[in-house]
Structure formats: C-alpha cells, structure tokens
Design a protein around this motif. Sequence first.
Motif, PDB file in Angstrom:
ATOM      1  N   PHE A   1       0.967  -1.314  -0.175  1.00  0.00           N
ATOM      2  CA  PHE A   1      -0.591  -0.144   0.063  1.00  0.00           C
ATOM      3  C   PHE A   1       1.119   1.767   0.262  1.00  0.00           C
ATOM      4  CE2 PHE A   1      -3.180  -2.890   1.483  1.00  0.00           C
ATOM      5  CZ  PHE A   1      -4.182  -2.983   0.521  1.00  0.00           C
ATOM      6  N   ALA A   2       2.169   1.397   0.423  1.00  0.00           N
ATOM      7  CA  ALA A   2       3.111   2.219  -0.401  1.00  0.00           C
ATOM      8  C   ALA A   2       3.568   2.543  -1.366  1.00  0.00           C
ATOM      9  CB  ALA A   2       4.596   2.249   0.762  1.00  0.00           C
ATOM     10  N   GLN A   3       3.214   1.414  -2.303  1.00  0.00           N
ATOM     11  CA  GLN A   3       3.059   2.223  -4.016  1.00  0.00           C
ATOM     12  C   GLN A   3       2.519   3.061  -3.957  1.00  0.00           C
ATOM     13  OE1 GLN A   3       5.814  -0.007  -5.389  1.00  0.00           O
ATOM     14  NE2 GLN A   3       6.284  -0.685  -2.958  1.00  0.00           N
ATOM     15  N   ASP A   4       3.211   3.619  -5.708  1.00  0.00           N
ATOM     16  CA  ASP A   4       1.623   4.924  -6.362  1.00  0.00           C
ATOM     17  C   ASP A   4       1.250   4.052  -7.203  1.00  0.00           C
ATOM     18  OD1 ASP A   4       1.288   6.784  -6.486  1.00  0.00           O
ATOM     19  OD2 ASP A   4       2.856   7.985  -7.965  1.00  0.00           O
ATOM     20  N   VAL A   5       0.398   2.772  -7.299  1.00  0.00           N
ATOM     21  CA  VAL A   5       0.042   2.588  -7.586  1.00  0.00           C
ATOM     22  C   VAL A   5      -1.302   1.620  -7.350  1.00  0.00           C
ATOM     23  CG1 VAL A   5      -0.111   0.076  -8.931  1.00  0.00           C
ATOM     24  CG2 VAL A   5       2.431   0.940  -8.908  1.00  0.00           C
ATOM     25  N   PRO A   6      -2.539   1.838  -8.440  1.00  0.00           N
ATOM     26  CA  PRO A   6      -4.123   1.813  -7.711  1.00  0.00           C
ATOM     27  C   PRO A   6      -3.766   0.129  -7.740  1.00  0.00           C
ATOM     28  CG  PRO A   6      -3.988   3.257  -9.329  1.00  0.00           C
ATOM     29  CD  PRO A   6      -2.976   2.360  -9.837  1.00  0.00           C
ATOM     30  N   VAL A   7      -4.116  -0.888  -6.520  1.00  0.00           N
ATOM     31  CA  VAL A   7      -4.180  -2.321  -6.759  1.00  0.00           C
ATOM     32  C   VAL A   7      -5.433  -2.435  -5.835  1.00  0.00           C
ATOM     33  CG1 VAL A   7      -1.579  -1.798  -6.091  1.00  0.00           C
ATOM     34  CG2 VAL A   7      -2.682  -2.046  -4.310  1.00  0.00           C
ATOM     35  N   GLU A   8      -5.588  -3.667  -6.185  1.00  0.00           N
ATOM     36  CA  GLU A   8      -6.506  -4.418  -5.482  1.00  0.00           C
ATOM     37  C   GLU A   8      -5.804  -5.634  -4.916  1.00  0.00           C
ATOM     38  OE1 GLU A   8      -9.791  -5.730  -8.136  1.00  0.00           O
ATOM     39  OE2 GLU A   8      -8.571  -6.534  -9.694  1.00  0.00           O
ATOM     40  N   VAL A   9      -6.119  -5.678  -3.684  1.00  0.00           N
ATOM     41  CA  VAL A   9      -5.501  -6.832  -2.516  1.00  0.00           C
ATOM     42  C   VAL A   9      -6.618  -7.883  -2.035  1.00  0.00           C
ATOM     43  CG1 VAL A   9      -3.633  -6.982  -1.230  1.00  0.00           C
ATOM     44  CG2 VAL A   9      -3.400  -5.328  -2.740  1.00  0.00           C
ATOM     45  N   PHE A  10      -6.351  -9.480  -2.455  1.00  0.00           N
ATOM     46  CA  PHE A  10      -7.024  -9.821  -1.878  1.00  0.00           C
ATOM     47  C   PHE A  10      -5.217 -10.745  -0.819  1.00  0.00           C
ATOM     48  CE2 PHE A  10      -8.841  -8.828  -5.906  1.00  0.00           C
ATOM     49  CZ  PHE A  10     -10.117  -9.137  -5.753  1.00  0.00           C
ATOM     50  N   VAL A  11      -6.010 -10.786   0.089  1.00  0.00           N
ATOM     51  CA  VAL A  11      -5.094 -12.337   1.733  1.00  0.00           C
ATOM     52  C   VAL A  11      -5.843 -12.938   1.374  1.00  0.00           C
ATOM     53  CG1 VAL A  11      -4.418 -11.908   3.860  1.00  0.00           C
ATOM     54  CG2 VAL A  11      -4.336  -9.852   2.466  1.00  0.00           C
ATOM     55  N   LEU A  12      -5.278 -14.271   1.492  1.00  0.00           N
ATOM     56  CA  LEU A  12      -5.795 -15.914   1.076  1.00  0.00           C
ATOM     57  C   LEU A  12      -5.443 -16.284   2.463  1.00  0.00           C
ATOM     58  CD1 LEU A  12      -7.914 -15.314  -1.226  1.00  0.00           C
ATOM     59  CD2 LEU A  12      -5.272 -14.950  -2.348  1.00  0.00           C
ATOM     60  N   ASP A  13      -5.513 -16.733   3.219  1.00  0.00           N
ATOM     61  CA  ASP A  13      -4.933 -16.835   4.536  1.00  0.00           C
ATOM     62  C   ASP A  13      -5.540 -18.349   5.077  1.00  0.00           C
ATOM     63  OD1 ASP A  13      -3.441 -16.901   7.110  1.00  0.00           O
ATOM     64  OD2 ASP A  13      -5.492 -17.401   8.340  1.00  0.00           O
ATOM     65  N   GLY A  14      -4.515 -19.489   4.959  1.00  0.00           N
ATOM     66  CA  GLY A  14      -5.244 -20.584   5.313  1.00  0.00           C
ATOM     67  C   GLY A  14      -5.005 -21.204   6.999  1.00  0.00           C
ATOM     68  N   GLY A  15      -6.438 -20.200   7.487  1.00  0.00           N
ATOM     69  CA  GLY A  15      -6.560 -20.534   8.603  1.00  0.00           C
ATOM     70  C   GLY A  15      -5.990 -20.886   9.739  1.00  0.00           C
ATOM     71  N   SER A  16      -4.961 -19.441   9.933  1.00  0.00           N
ATOM     72  CA  SER A  16      -3.663 -19.590  10.665  1.00  0.00           C
ATOM     73  C   SER A  16      -4.130 -19.507  12.235  1.00  0.00           C
ATOM     74  CB  SER A  16      -2.632 -17.447  10.409  1.00  0.00           C
ATOM     75  OG  SER A  16      -2.321 -18.119   9.943  1.00  0.00           O
TER      76      SER A  16
END
Length: 247
Positions: A27-42
């Motif tokens: 999120f510090a990048q100067d780029v429009p992004v869509e981020v999906f976090v896929l957590d395996g049940g931590s």
Amino acid sequence: MNQPLVTIAVPSYNQGRFLDAALTSIFAQDVPVEVFVLDGGSTDNSVQVIEKWAHRLAAWRSHRDDGQAAAINEGIANGTAPYVCWLNSDDWFEPNGLKTLLEAIEKASEAPAVYGKCWNIIEKSGQRRSVWVEAFSERRLSVRCIISQPASLIRRSAWQAIGGVDGSLHMAMDYDLWWRLYKSAGPLVHIDEFVAVNREHEATKTKTLRRRHYSEAMAVVRKYNGSVPLKWWLFQPYAVWFKSIFP
C-alpha cells in the motif's frame, strides 16, 4: 478512486509476524491495486493483522484451503486488473518497486511478464545479497531459475491463457509458471532494477524441504526442456545435503 491496475494475491499461513510488513509495502506503492489476502486458517496473530488492513483490502478470508498455489489462483481469479502478481506474506516490495514493474510491462506490450532484481535477506543474520536474476534465455532457464517471483509482474491475459499456477506443485510452481508463460506467449522481459525483497528464514519451504524443491524443479526442467542439464545433478547434493549442515 482509480480503477486498479494490478491484482495482488497474498497467500499466508501462520506468518503474522511478517504479514504487516508485506501489506505495508504494497500500500506504499504509488499504484492503484486490488489486494486479496488468502489465509490458510492461521492460529497465530494473522487475522488481527489482516483486520488492521481490512479497509484497504479488496477481500480476505481465513480458513483451511488446498495450499499456496490454489490460494494464489483464487486471489487472482477474484480480481479484474489487467496485471497480476502474488506476494508471499514474508516478502515485500521495495519503494516504487511495483511502479517500476508496471511501467516496464506497459512498455513491453508483447511480453507476457516482466521481472526485476530482488534482494535476499537472511532473517537470522540480517545479511543482504542479490538473488540470482539475469536476462531471459531459454538455455539459461533450463540451467536454473533466473527469475525471482516477488520481483515479477504478469499480464492477466497471459495468466488466464495458461490457467495460472499449477495447483499440483508445492515448491517449484513459479519455475513452472515461467516456462509455461514463455512457451505460450514468448520471452519474459528483464529490467535491471531492484524491485522486491525475499526474506529467508528457518520456516521457509525452500529451507525445510530442499530435497522436494530440487525434485520438483528437475521435473519441471525435464517436462519443458526435454532433458535435465548436468548442473542439476551436480548441485543437488550441495543444495540438499551440504546446505543442511552448513546453511
């Protein structure tokens, strides 16, 4: 809000101590992004870290899944941006690293993907060294993986054409991906700038499962190159045995 240009999948499992740094770098990048976090049940503090960033994420989930490759494919399939990548939760982007990759792939209109240079940081000692990355060549790719995954950006059309990463692989999915992108759409383009950092720690798969890593990588080479260059046979004992004694 600008339409996202890059879909980023962040697969993670019990990496809460690293995950915040990875998301911060995105999120510090100067780029429009869509981020999906896929957590395996931590079972560690991962969900708390994810919830901290939930307002910036396109989506997230935390439950048992079919492994890293399946999680990556899931995250990227959920997005719509024209370029895609994944960032493992223990790696991070250098400042402006993603922007550098984005500018490069927009210039290289025929390339299925671009990749830059990457630092490797050994967590225990803090030692920093450059990951082995070089200009694309089929012959050199058959000798070793010359592309560092955290430092790559892929055209969505090329990703979809080959069906993403191979879910049957657990160690060499990125190496297999470079081969399939090349065979399907042509050479990948190298840029001579550091864009990402790979964190090496005691729990990484390449550290704990060296024999399986080499076995998968050699199978990939045999599949796409037709034979396994001698280098693989000579260096396997060093990578699997000697490094386990003298890491």
